[in-house]
Write a protein that holds these residues in place. Structure first.
Motif, PDB file in Angstrom:
ATOM      1  N   ASN A 210       9.871   2.496  63.690  1.00  0.00           N
ATOM      2  CA  ASN A 210      11.188   2.950  63.682  1.00  0.00           C
ATOM      3  C   ASN A 210      12.015   1.932  64.322  1.00  0.00           C
ATOM      4  N   ALA A 211      11.580   1.815  65.640  1.00  0.00           N
ATOM      5  CA  ALA A 211      12.398   0.847  66.637  1.00  0.00           C
ATOM      6  C   ALA A 211      12.724  -0.765  66.044  1.00  0.00           C
ATOM      7  N   LEU A 212      11.483  -1.085  65.354  1.00  0.00           N
ATOM      8  CA  LEU A 212      11.466  -2.548  64.914  1.00  0.00           C
ATOM      9  C   LEU A 212      12.178  -2.721  63.541  1.00  0.00           C
ATOM     10  N   ASN A 213      12.335  -1.765  62.922  1.00  0.00           N
ATOM     11  CA  ASN A 213      13.089  -1.544  61.665  1.00  0.00           C
ATOM     12  C   ASN A 213      14.526  -2.325  61.756  1.00  0.00           C
ATOM     13  N   LYS A 214      15.200  -1.951  62.941  1.00  0.00           N
ATOM     14  CA  LYS A 214      16.126  -2.545  63.182  1.00  0.00           C
ATOM     15  C   LYS A 214      16.439  -4.076  63.333  1.00  0.00           C
ATOM     16  N   HIS A 233       2.172  -5.997  60.173  1.00  0.00           N
ATOM     17  CA  HIS A 233       2.114  -4.435  60.362  1.00  0.00           C
ATOM     18  C   HIS A 233       3.487  -3.979  60.433  1.00  0.00           C
ATOM     19  N   TYR A 234       4.443  -4.571  61.007  1.00  0.00           N
ATOM     20  CA  TYR A 234       5.735  -4.040  61.216  1.00  0.00           C
ATOM     21  C   TYR A 234       6.886  -4.757  60.523  1.00  0.00           C
ATOM     22  N   GLY A 235       6.446  -5.691  59.650  1.00  0.00           N
ATOM     23  CA  GLY A 235       7.331  -6.246  58.820  1.00  0.00           C
ATOM     24  C   GLY A 235       8.445  -7.128  59.275  1.00  0.00           C
ATOM     25  N   LEU A 236       7.996  -8.011  60.500  1.00  0.00           N
ATOM     26  CA  LEU A 236       8.568  -8.867  61.303  1.00  0.00           C
ATOM     27  C   LEU A 236       9.016 -10.149  60.360  1.00  0.00           C
ATOM     28  N   GLN A 237       9.979 -10.856  60.917  1.00  0.00           N
ATOM     29  CA  GLN A 237      10.513 -12.424  60.174  1.00  0.00           C
ATOM     30  C   GLN A 237      10.135 -13.330  60.929  1.00  0.00           C
ATOM     31  N   ASN A 238       8.925 -13.755  61.269  1.00  0.00           N
ATOM     32  CA  ASN A 238       8.412 -14.887  61.826  1.00  0.00           C
ATOM     33  C   ASN A 238       8.755 -16.104  60.877  1.00  0.00           C
ATOM     34  N   VAL A 239       9.254 -17.398  61.404  1.00  0.00           N
ATOM     35  CA  VAL A 239       9.734 -18.481  60.415  1.00  0.00           C
ATOM     36  C   VAL A 239       8.756 -19.641  60.928  1.00  0.00           C
ATOM     37  N   GLY A 318       8.869  -4.128  73.005  1.00  0.00           N
ATOM     38  CA  GLY A 318      10.064  -4.114  73.737  1.00  0.00           C
ATOM     39  C   GLY A 318      10.654  -5.636  73.929  1.00  0.00           C
ATOM     40  N   GLN A 319       9.504  -6.612  74.072  1.00  0.00           N
ATOM     41  CA  GLN A 319       9.721  -8.046  74.255  1.00  0.00           C
ATOM     42  C   GLN A 319      10.386  -8.500  72.829  1.00  0.00           C
ATOM     43  N   PHE A 320       9.880  -7.871  71.610  1.00  0.00           N
ATOM     44  CA  PHE A 320      10.600  -8.265  70.591  1.00  0.00           C
ATOM     45  C   PHE A 320      11.963  -7.949  70.307  1.00  0.00           C
ATOM     46  N   LEU A 321      12.335  -6.612  70.771  1.00  0.00           N
ATOM     47  CA  LEU A 321      13.523  -5.781  70.733  1.00  0.00           C
ATOM     48  C   LEU A 321      14.540  -6.701  71.474  1.00  0.00           C
ATOM     49  N   ASN A 322      14.111  -6.992  72.805  1.00  0.00           N
ATOM     50  CA  ASN A 322      15.105  -7.564  73.771  1.00  0.00           C
ATOM     51  C   ASN A 322      15.795  -8.845  73.183  1.00  0.00           C
ATOM     52  N   CYS A 323      14.613  -9.727  72.649  1.00  0.00           N
ATOM     53  CA  CYS A 323      15.477 -10.974  72.227  1.00  0.00           C
ATOM     54  C   CYS A 323      15.886 -10.940  70.891  1.00  0.00           C
ATOM     55  N   LEU A 324      15.540 -10.063  69.922  1.00  0.00           N
ATOM     56  CA  LEU A 324      15.916 -10.052  68.552  1.00  0.00           C
ATOM     57  C   LEU A 324      16.982  -9.099  68.202  1.00  0.00           C
ATOM     58  N   GLY A 325      17.315  -8.169  69.163  1.00  0.00           N
ATOM     59  CA  GLY A 325      18.399  -7.165  68.972  1.00  0.00           C
ATOM     60  C   GLY A 325      19.871  -7.765  69.421  1.00  0.00           C
TER      61      GLY A 325
END
Length: 325
Positions: A210-214, A233-239, A318-325
């Protein structure tokens, strides 16, 4: 007289009866899952320091003793921890060990397949040329084709399986079965911990999703190609990634390619890792406004305990959220 004899017999036997199973674990993420099941009923001896990387680890005599003294060794597998193969064989622990990659029910990713997907997803035909020369392997062929390679092999199975909650549950079940067989007196305790782990994992997984969907559309680059289980698993956008393998430093050509990718894909964050020098990341981002943050795939700062794996997932998300948010 009989009562005295019985009392003496119990006192002699009690140290043996009270001895805890000894579980040697390879790396901290393995220890986290084992701890969730073992609780305070087993002694966990971790081989690779929590601040070290398995990619360039060298065994010491004290590490070999942990293997020799263990009732069971729990490790990820040969494609990540090649340094454990001979010691396990020499100590006669190979057959009794739990190899995470080899467990039934595992959902494994293939490096070659991942990069094929990247070509389609990002329409980037040059980014992973060095991977295209490798043949695809079936998921359970990870033990073939490793001769002559150090670290882990990026032509076959991605060994970073602890980054998948689904795979963590597979290991938890295997550890439960082994502890029940080693310590039947505490079977209900271990089984109860498995039930709690599965329930807690489901709740934590839903919370993180739910958090990473943002931020799952925000493009980023990682330090090395080792996060696919978590990302898919969480559908993130690694390029992209800075280096194919942590023990290899990218050359000038690769640095130029990454800078091009950062600009072309409008990358918002480039992640470093605490186990490796962040100098290359600083060089890449000189003169840009792109953010950077450490991403710790081993949970080096996580406090061990029955909830350590949940804390690890929280920390990583949290590490993903802090840098991507």
């Amino acid at each position: 007289m009989n009562k005295v004899f019985l009392a003496l017999g119990v006192s002699v036997l009690s140290p043996l009866a009270l001895a805890k199973p000894v579980i040697a674990t390879s790396i901290k993420p393995v220890s986290m899952v084992v701890a969730a099941i073992a609780g305070d009923k087993a002694d966990i001896q971790q081989i690779v320091s929590s601040t070290a990387s398995p990619h360039d680890f060298a065994m010491r005599p004290s590490d070999l003793k942990k293997i020799t003294d263990a009732d069971t060794v729990v490790w990820v597998g040969e494609s990540l921890e090649r340094f454990l193969e001979k010691p396990l064989e020499n100590a006669g622990k190979e057959a009794s060990s739990i190899e995470w990659l080899a467990l039934e029910g595992m959902k494994l990713h293939n490096f070659a397949e991942e990069h094929h997907d990247d070509h389609e997803k990002h329409d980037d035909h040059e980014k992973h040329d060095d991977h295209e020369k490798h043949d695809d392997h079936e998921h359970h062929d990870e033990h073939e084709g490793h001769e002559g390679h150090e670290g882990h092999d990026h032509s076959g199975i991605d060994p970073h399986v602890w980054l998948s909650p689904d795979n963590a549950l597979v290991l938890a079940k295997a550890v439960t079965a082994r502890l029940v067989s080693l310590d039947s007196a505490n079977a209900d305790y271990y089984k109860g911990n498995l039930v709690s782990f599965e329930k807690g994992l489901g709740a934590k997984d839903a919370e993180i999703r739910n958090a990473l969907n943002k931020v799952n559309k925000v493009p980023y680059i990682v330090f090395h190609d080792g996060y696919s289980y978590f990302e898919q698993h969480y559908g993130l956008q690694n390029v992209g990634e800075i280096t194919v393998s942590p023990e290899r430093k990218p050359g000038a050509k690769k640095v130029a390619e990454i800078r091009h990718e950062i600009e072309e894909n409008k990358v918002q964050c480039v992640f470093s890792e605490p186990q490796f020098s962040p100098a290359i990341v600083k060089t890449l981002l000189e003169g840009s406004n792109v953010k950077t943050a450490p991403l710790d795939p081993l949970g080096s700062q996580i406090k061990m305990g029955t909830n350590a794996y949940f804390s690890f997932l929280d920390s990583l998300s949290g590490q993903f959220l802090n840098c991507l948010g």
